[in-house]
Design a protein around this motif. Structure first.
Motif, PDB file in Angstrom:
ATOM      1  N   MET A 154      53.870  21.706 122.528  1.00 44.63           N
ATOM      2  CA  MET A 154      55.014  21.765 123.411  1.00 44.63           C
ATOM      3  C   MET A 154      55.794  20.455 123.291  1.00 44.63           C
ATOM      4  SD  MET A 154      56.253  24.018 125.667  1.00 44.63           S
ATOM      5  CE  MET A 154      54.959  25.002 126.329  1.00 44.63           C
ATOM      6  N   SER A 155      57.068  20.551 122.999  1.00 48.17           N
ATOM      7  CA  SER A 155      57.917  19.368 122.870  1.00 48.17           C
ATOM      8  C   SER A 155      58.483  18.966 124.214  1.00 48.17           C
ATOM      9  CB  SER A 155      59.090  19.676 121.931  1.00 48.17           C
ATOM     10  OG  SER A 155      58.624  20.036 120.663  1.00 48.17           O
ATOM     11  N   ARG A 156      58.683  17.673 124.368  1.00 43.17           N
ATOM     12  CA  ARG A 156      59.331  17.158 125.570  1.00 43.17           C
ATOM     13  C   ARG A 156      60.813  17.000 125.282  1.00 43.17           C
ATOM     14  NH1 ARG A 156      56.076  12.059 127.874  1.00 43.17           N
ATOM     15  NH2 ARG A 156      56.740  12.869 129.872  1.00 43.17           N
ATOM     16  N   LEU A 157      61.635  17.354 126.254  1.00 39.90           N
ATOM     17  CA  LEU A 157      63.068  17.155 126.139  1.00 39.90           C
ATOM     18  C   LEU A 157      63.575  16.594 127.467  1.00 39.90           C
ATOM     19  CD1 LEU A 157      65.586  17.542 124.311  1.00 39.90           C
ATOM     20  CD2 LEU A 157      65.934  19.724 125.480  1.00 39.90           C
ATOM     21  N   ILE A 158      64.248  15.462 127.382  1.00 38.99           N
ATOM     22  CA  ILE A 158      64.799  14.792 128.551  1.00 38.99           C
ATOM     23  C   ILE A 158      66.316  14.986 128.526  1.00 38.99           C
ATOM     24  CG2 ILE A 158      65.049  12.584 129.766  1.00 38.99           C
ATOM     25  CD1 ILE A 158      62.103  13.460 129.395  1.00 38.99           C
ATOM     26  N   LEU A 159      66.864  15.496 129.628  1.00 37.16           N
ATOM     27  CA  LEU A 159      68.304  15.601 129.811  1.00 37.16           C
ATOM     28  C   LEU A 159      68.697  14.435 130.708  1.00 37.16           C
ATOM     29  CD1 LEU A 159      67.235  18.548 129.230  1.00 37.16           C
ATOM     30  CD2 LEU A 159      69.252  19.337 130.429  1.00 37.16           C
ATOM     31  N   PHE A 160      69.564  13.566 130.217  1.00 40.60           N
ATOM     32  CA  PHE A 160      69.934  12.346 130.938  1.00 40.60           C
ATOM     33  C   PHE A 160      71.447  12.303 131.118  1.00 40.60           C
ATOM     34  CE2 PHE A 160      70.896   7.630 130.373  1.00 40.60           C
ATOM     35  CZ  PHE A 160      70.667   7.299 131.701  1.00 40.60           C
ATOM     36  N   ASN A 161      71.897  12.018 132.330  1.00 36.48           N
ATOM     37  CA  ASN A 161      73.322  11.843 132.603  1.00 36.48           C
ATOM     38  C   ASN A 161      73.637  10.357 132.453  1.00 36.48           C
ATOM     39  OD1 ASN A 161      75.955  11.880 133.439  1.00 36.48           O
ATOM     40  ND2 ASN A 161      75.567  12.964 135.352  1.00 36.48           N
ATOM     41  N   LYS A 162      74.056   9.988 131.257  1.00 45.39           N
ATOM     42  CA  LYS A 162      74.274   8.585 130.910  1.00 45.39           C
ATOM     43  C   LYS A 162      75.549   8.041 131.558  1.00 45.39           C
ATOM     44  CE  LYS A 162      76.285   6.725 127.177  1.00 45.39           C
ATOM     45  NZ  LYS A 162      76.978   5.587 127.754  1.00 45.39           N
ATOM     46  N   PRO A 163      75.416   6.944 132.294  1.00 49.35           N
ATOM     47  CA  PRO A 163      76.612   6.313 132.859  1.00 49.35           C
ATOM     48  C   PRO A 163      77.420   5.573 131.787  1.00 49.35           C
ATOM     49  CG  PRO A 163      74.636   5.719 134.111  1.00 49.35           C
ATOM     50  CD  PRO A 163      74.188   6.367 132.839  1.00 49.35           C
ATOM     51  N   HIS A 164      78.688   5.360 132.089  1.00 48.36           N
ATOM     52  CA  HIS A 164      79.568   4.540 131.261  1.00 48.36           C
ATOM     53  C   HIS A 164      78.957   3.145 131.145  1.00 48.36           C
ATOM     54  CE1 HIS A 164      82.971   1.759 130.711  1.00 48.36           C
ATOM     55  NE2 HIS A 164      83.491   2.744 129.986  1.00 48.36           N
ATOM     56  N   GLY A 165      79.020   2.553 129.962  1.00 46.13           N
ATOM     57  CA  GLY A 165      78.539   1.189 129.761  1.00 46.13           C
ATOM     58  C   GLY A 165      77.090   1.053 129.356  1.00 46.13           C
ATOM     59  N   VAL A 166      76.337   2.156 129.326  1.00 42.40           N
ATOM     60  CA  VAL A 166      74.917   2.112 128.968  1.00 42.40           C
ATOM     61  C   VAL A 166      74.771   2.356 127.459  1.00 42.40           C
ATOM     62  CG1 VAL A 166      72.666   3.227 129.306  1.00 42.40           C
ATOM     63  CG2 VAL A 166      74.187   2.851 131.259  1.00 42.40           C
ATOM     64  N   LEU A 167      73.970   1.507 126.809  1.00 43.79           N
ATOM     65  CA  LEU A 167      73.700   1.677 125.377  1.00 43.79           C
ATOM     66  C   LEU A 167      72.711   2.816 125.166  1.00 43.79           C
ATOM     67  CD1 LEU A 167      73.188  -2.059 124.311  1.00 43.79           C
ATOM     68  CD2 LEU A 167      75.220  -0.653 123.955  1.00 43.79           C
ATOM     69  N   CYS A 168      72.868   3.575 124.090  1.00 44.64           N
ATOM     70  CA  CYS A 168      71.961   4.694 123.765  1.00 44.64           C
ATOM     71  C   CYS A 168      70.763   4.211 122.967  1.00 44.64           C
ATOM     72  CB  CYS A 168      72.712   5.778 122.994  1.00 44.64           C
ATOM     73  SG  CYS A 168      73.720   6.779 124.060  1.00 44.64           S
ATOM     74  N   GLN A 169      70.110   3.204 123.467  1.00 45.03           N
ATOM     75  CA  GLN A 169      68.887   2.671 122.872  1.00 45.03           C
ATOM     76  C   GLN A 169      68.086   2.028 123.994  1.00 45.03           C
ATOM     77  OE1 GLN A 169      71.306   0.510 120.120  1.00 45.03           O
ATOM     78  NE2 GLN A 169      70.974  -1.442 121.147  1.00 45.03           N
TER      79      GLN A 169
ATOM     80  N   LEU B   5      74.750  11.015 138.246  1.00 50.50           N
ATOM     81  CA  LEU B   5      74.915   9.927 137.301  1.00 50.50           C
ATOM     82  C   LEU B   5      73.664   9.046 137.277  1.00 50.50           C
ATOM     83  CD1 LEU B   5      77.029   8.740 135.384  1.00 50.50           C
ATOM     84  CD2 LEU B   5      77.769   7.273 137.257  1.00 50.50           C
ATOM     85  N   GLY B   6      73.131   8.787 136.084  1.00 47.40           N
ATOM     86  CA  GLY B   6      71.934   7.963 135.935  1.00 47.40           C
ATOM     87  C   GLY B   6      70.629   8.731 136.154  1.00 47.40           C
ATOM     88  N   GLU B   7      70.721  10.003 136.462  1.00 47.35           N
ATOM     89  CA  GLU B   7      69.541  10.840 136.723  1.00 47.35           C
ATOM     90  C   GLU B   7      69.118  11.556 135.448  1.00 47.35           C
ATOM     91  OE1 GLU B   7      68.949  13.269 140.610  1.00 47.35           O
ATOM     92  OE2 GLU B   7      69.829  14.653 139.139  1.00 47.35           O
ATOM     93  N   TRP B   8      67.822  11.860 135.352  1.00 46.11           N
ATOM     94  CA  TRP B   8      67.321  12.629 134.220  1.00 46.11           C
ATOM     95  C   TRP B   8      66.367  13.703 134.714  1.00 46.11           C
ATOM     96  CZ3 TRP B   8      62.048  12.455 133.446  1.00 46.11           C
ATOM     97  CH2 TRP B   8      61.367  11.368 133.989  1.00 46.11           C
ATOM     98  N   ARG B   9      66.177  14.696 133.851  1.00 47.22           N
ATOM     99  CA  ARG B   9      65.280  15.805 134.147  1.00 47.22           C
ATOM    100  C   ARG B   9      64.541  16.140 132.850  1.00 47.22           C
ATOM    101  NH1 ARG B   9      68.819  19.334 136.240  1.00 47.22           N
ATOM    102  NH2 ARG B   9      69.486  20.150 134.256  1.00 47.22           N
ATOM    103  N   GLU B  10      63.258  16.411 132.960  1.00 48.77           N
ATOM    104  CA  GLU B  10      62.474  16.797 131.783  1.00 48.77           C
ATOM    105  C   GLU B  10      62.272  18.301 131.788  1.00 48.77           C
ATOM    106  OE1 GLU B  10      58.212  15.910 129.543  1.00 48.77           O
ATOM    107  OE2 GLU B  10      58.815  14.674 131.243  1.00 48.77           O
ATOM    108  N   ILE B  11      62.444  18.905 130.607  1.00 43.33           N
ATOM    109  CA  ILE B  11      62.154  20.310 130.437  1.00 43.33           C
ATOM    110  C   ILE B  11      61.239  20.457 129.235  1.00 43.33           C
ATOM    111  CG2 ILE B  11      64.300  21.092 131.508  1.00 43.33           C
ATOM    112  CD1 ILE B  11      65.408  21.627 128.732  1.00 43.33           C
ATOM    113  N   SER B  12      60.495  21.555 129.196  1.00 39.58           N
ATOM    114  CA  SER B  12      59.617  21.833 128.055  1.00 39.58           C
ATOM    115  C   SER B  12      60.336  22.751 127.091  1.00 39.58           C
ATOM    116  CB  SER B  12      58.333  22.515 128.523  1.00 39.58           C
ATOM    117  OG  SER B  12      57.594  21.636 129.324  1.00 39.58           O
ATOM    118  N   VAL B  13      60.142  22.465 125.826  1.00 43.02           N
ATOM    119  CA  VAL B  13      60.736  23.279 124.765  1.00 43.02           C
ATOM    120  C   VAL B  13      59.603  23.770 123.878  1.00 43.02           C
ATOM    121  CG1 VAL B  13      62.348  23.283 122.835  1.00 43.02           C
ATOM    122  CG2 VAL B  13      62.825  21.887 124.832  1.00 43.02           C
ATOM    123  N   PRO B  14      59.488  25.106 123.701  1.00 36.89           N
ATOM    124  CA  PRO B  14      58.385  25.619 122.881  1.00 36.89           C
ATOM    125  C   PRO B  14      58.540  25.239 121.419  1.00 36.89           C
ATOM    126  CG  PRO B  14      59.788  27.404 123.701  1.00 36.89           C
ATOM    127  CD  PRO B  14      60.320  26.130 124.252  1.00 36.89           C
TER     128      PRO B  14
END
Length: 184
Positions: A1-16, A175-184
Motif C-alpha cells: 500500500m502506497s502512502r499519498l499526502i495531499l498538502f495545501n502548500k502556502p505561498h512562499g514555501v519551498l517544495c523541499q 492552507l498549510g494542512e495535509w491529509r494522508e490517503i492510501s493508494v493501492p
C-alpha cells in the motif's frame, strides 16, 4: 500500500524538506508542515504558487504523477491581469508558443472569483488595472508553464493556485494542512 499526502502548500514555501539556498534567512520548507519520513514531492510547485502538492513514498506513483508522458491533468485557478477576451482563451485552448516550443492545448474558462483562503502577502491591488480568474487545466509540466502561458497571451499571472492533480484535489484542506490517503 502506497502512502499519498495531499498538502495545501502556502505561498512562499519551498517544495523541499531543507533550504539549500545561500540566503542568510531560512525560508519555509515542507519540513515546517509535514513530519513524515520517507515521503517525497511528486512534482514541483513554485515558491510563489500555492495549492495542491502531492507527496508519496512510492517511486512508481511519483513518476505517474509527475512525468509529462503520463499526461495527468493538473488544474489551476489563476488570477490574471486584465480582462481576458475570448480570443486569448482560444489561443490557450490551441496551445501557445513559448521559448521552449508550443504547449499542448489547455482547457480554460473564465470563472467567478473563487472563495479561497487569503494569500500572505496579498496580491497587489491596482484600481486602474482590472483582473479576472481563469480555471486552466494542462497535461504537461514545464517549468513555470502556466505563468508563461498567460504572459504569452498578454495576461500576466497575479496569483496561481493548483486546485487538483488527476482525481486528487485541495478542496477541503485549509492552507498549510495535509491529509494522508492510501493508494493501492
Amino acid at each position: 500500500m502506497s502512502r499519498l499526502i495531499l498538502f495545501n502548500k502556502p505561498h512562499g514555501v519551498l517544495c523541499q524538506f531543507t533550504d539549500r539556498g545561500t540566503q542568510g534567512s531560512k525560508r519555509p520548507t515542507l519540513s515546517d508542515f509535514i513530519a513524515i519520513p520517507d515521503v517525497y514531492p511528486a512534482g514541483r510547485l513554485d515558491r510563489d504558487s500555492e495549492g495542491l502538492l502531492l507527496l508519496t513514498d512510492d517511486g512508481r506513483l511519483q513518476a505517474r504523477i509527475a512525468e509529462p508522458r503520463f499526461k495527468m491533468p493538473k488544474t489551476y485557478l489563476v488570477q490574471v491581469e486584465g480582462d481576458v477576451a475570448e480570443d486569448s482563451l482560444d489561443q490557450l485552448r490551441k496551445g501557445v508558443r513559448l521559448k521552449d516550443g508550443m504547449t499542448r492545448p489547455a482547457e480554460v474558462e473564465r470563472i467567478e472569483d473563487p472563495d479561497l483562503w487569503p494569500r500572505d502577502p496579498p496580491v497587489r491591488y491596482r484600481k486602474s488595472v482590472p483582473d479576472c480568474w481563469l480555471k486552466l487545466t494542462i497535461r504537461e509540466g514545464r517549468n513555470r508553464q502556466v505563468r508563461r502561458m498567460t504572459a504569452a497571451v498578454d495576461h500576466p499571472t497575479l496569483r496561481l493556485v493548483r486546485w487538483s492533480i488527476g482525481d486528487w484535489s485541495v478542496d477541503g484542506l485549509s492552507l498549510g494542512e495535509w491529509r494522508e490517503i492510501s493508494v493501492p
